[in-house]
Write an enzyme that holds these catalytic residues in place. Sequence first.
Site, PDB file in Angstrom:
ATOM      1  N   HIS A  22       0.836  -1.182   0.035  1.00 55.88           N
ATOM      2  CA  HIS A  22      -0.102  -0.025  -0.070  1.00 55.88           C
ATOM      3  C   HIS A  22       0.966   1.190   0.036  1.00 55.88           C
ATOM      4  CE1 HIS A  22      -2.776  -3.151   1.655  1.00 55.88           C
ATOM      5  NE2 HIS A  22      -3.491  -2.655   0.551  1.00 55.88           N
ATOM      6  N   HIS A  28      -2.027  -5.390  -6.730  1.00 59.31           N
ATOM      7  CA  HIS A  28      -1.824  -6.789  -5.693  1.00 59.31           C
ATOM      8  C   HIS A  28      -3.251  -7.260  -5.868  1.00 59.31           C
ATOM      9  CE1 HIS A  28      -3.291  -3.558  -3.164  1.00 59.31           C
ATOM     10  NE2 HIS A  28      -3.647  -4.131  -2.568  1.00 59.31           N
ATOM     11  N   CYS A  62     -13.705  -7.759   2.447  1.00 56.84           N
ATOM     12  CA  CYS A  62     -12.573  -7.279   1.625  1.00 56.84           C
ATOM     13  C   CYS A  62     -11.160  -7.738   2.174  1.00 56.84           C
ATOM     14  CB  CYS A  62     -13.087  -5.951   1.177  1.00 56.84           C
ATOM     15  SG  CYS A  62     -13.534  -4.940   2.455  1.00 56.84           S
ATOM     16  N   HIS A  64      -6.884  -9.483   1.483  1.00 53.91           N
ATOM     17  CA  HIS A  64      -5.954  -9.625   0.657  1.00 53.91           C
ATOM     18  C   HIS A  64      -5.594 -11.309   0.539  1.00 53.91           C
ATOM     19  CE1 HIS A  64      -5.493  -5.418   1.252  1.00 53.91           C
ATOM     20  NE2 HIS A  64      -5.217  -5.466   0.141  1.00 53.91           N
ATOM     21  N   GLU A  82     -13.816 -12.850   9.593  1.00 48.98           N
ATOM     22  CA  GLU A  82     -14.186 -11.406   9.804  1.00 48.98           C
ATOM     23  C   GLU A  82     -15.732 -11.351  10.572  1.00 48.98           C
ATOM     24  OE1 GLU A  82     -13.765  -8.608   7.003  1.00 48.98           O
ATOM     25  OE2 GLU A  82     -12.023  -9.429   6.505  1.00 48.98           O
ATOM     26  N   GLU A 109      -4.605   1.648  -2.683  1.00 47.53           N
ATOM     27  CA  GLU A 109      -5.018   0.302  -3.064  1.00 47.53           C
ATOM     28  C   GLU A 109      -4.968   0.172  -4.381  1.00 47.53           C
ATOM     29  OE1 GLU A 109      -5.327  -2.183  -1.319  1.00 47.53           O
ATOM     30  OE2 GLU A 109      -6.727  -2.104   0.393  1.00 47.53           O
ATOM     31  N   GLU A 111      -5.867  -2.940  -6.707  1.00 45.57           N
ATOM     32  CA  GLU A 111      -6.097  -4.081  -6.579  1.00 45.57           C
ATOM     33  C   GLU A 111      -6.752  -4.924  -8.051  1.00 45.57           C
ATOM     34  OE1 GLU A 111      -7.309  -4.350  -1.857  1.00 45.57           O
ATOM     35  OE2 GLU A 111      -8.846  -4.250  -3.155  1.00 45.57           O
TER      36      GLU A 111
END
Length: 175
Positions: A22, A28, A62, A64, A82, A109, A111
Site C-alpha cells: 500500500h 496486488h 474485503c 488480501h 471477519e 489500493e 487491486e
Amino acid sequence: MTNMVPAWVNGKLQPVEKIEVHKRALRHKAISVFIMAGTETLLQKRALKKYHCPGLWANAVCTHPFWNELPEVCAHRRVNEELGVDSTLPLIYRNQVEYRADVGGDLTEHELVDIFVLKIEQKSNLELKPNRDEVMEIRWIDIGLLNAEIKAEPKNFTPWLKIYLRDHFNQILSF
C-alpha cells in the site's frame, strides 16, 4: 506477524508485505464478498484499529489473499474470520475487477479483485458473529438505498465500495 500478499513488482508476481504494497501503490491481488438477501446487502463498518479506512462502511468482506492462497479459499476463510459466517456456504464467483484508489495516510489500493457473492434466502437464517478486531458494526441495507446514502454521504464509505457500485454494479450484482 508478517502478512505477505501477492503483488506485482517490475511485472513479476511475488510476495510483498501488505503495508509495503500500500505504501508503494503496487498492483496486488484481493478478494471481496457481497452477502445478499434479496435486494439487501450486508455492510461492515471497519474497526477503528484498521490502518486504512477505519470507521468506514464497506461490503461484507474485503481482504488480501496470502501468498499462494487461492481466491475462493481466501474468501471462505475471511467470511468466517471477519463475520463468523459458516465457511462452507456456497460462494458464487462473479468477476474480476481492477481499481486504484487513495485510501489516506499516503497509502494506495491498486487491486485486482476477485468478487464473490453469497446469496441467502433470509437474512435471519445467517448467523453472524463479527470479529471486533475487524468489524465494529454490521447492517443490512437495500442496494437502492445504499446508492442514495453513498451519494448523500460519500465520506462514510470506503473508496472500493463506491467504485464497485458505480463502475461494476452489473458485473457483481445482476443475476
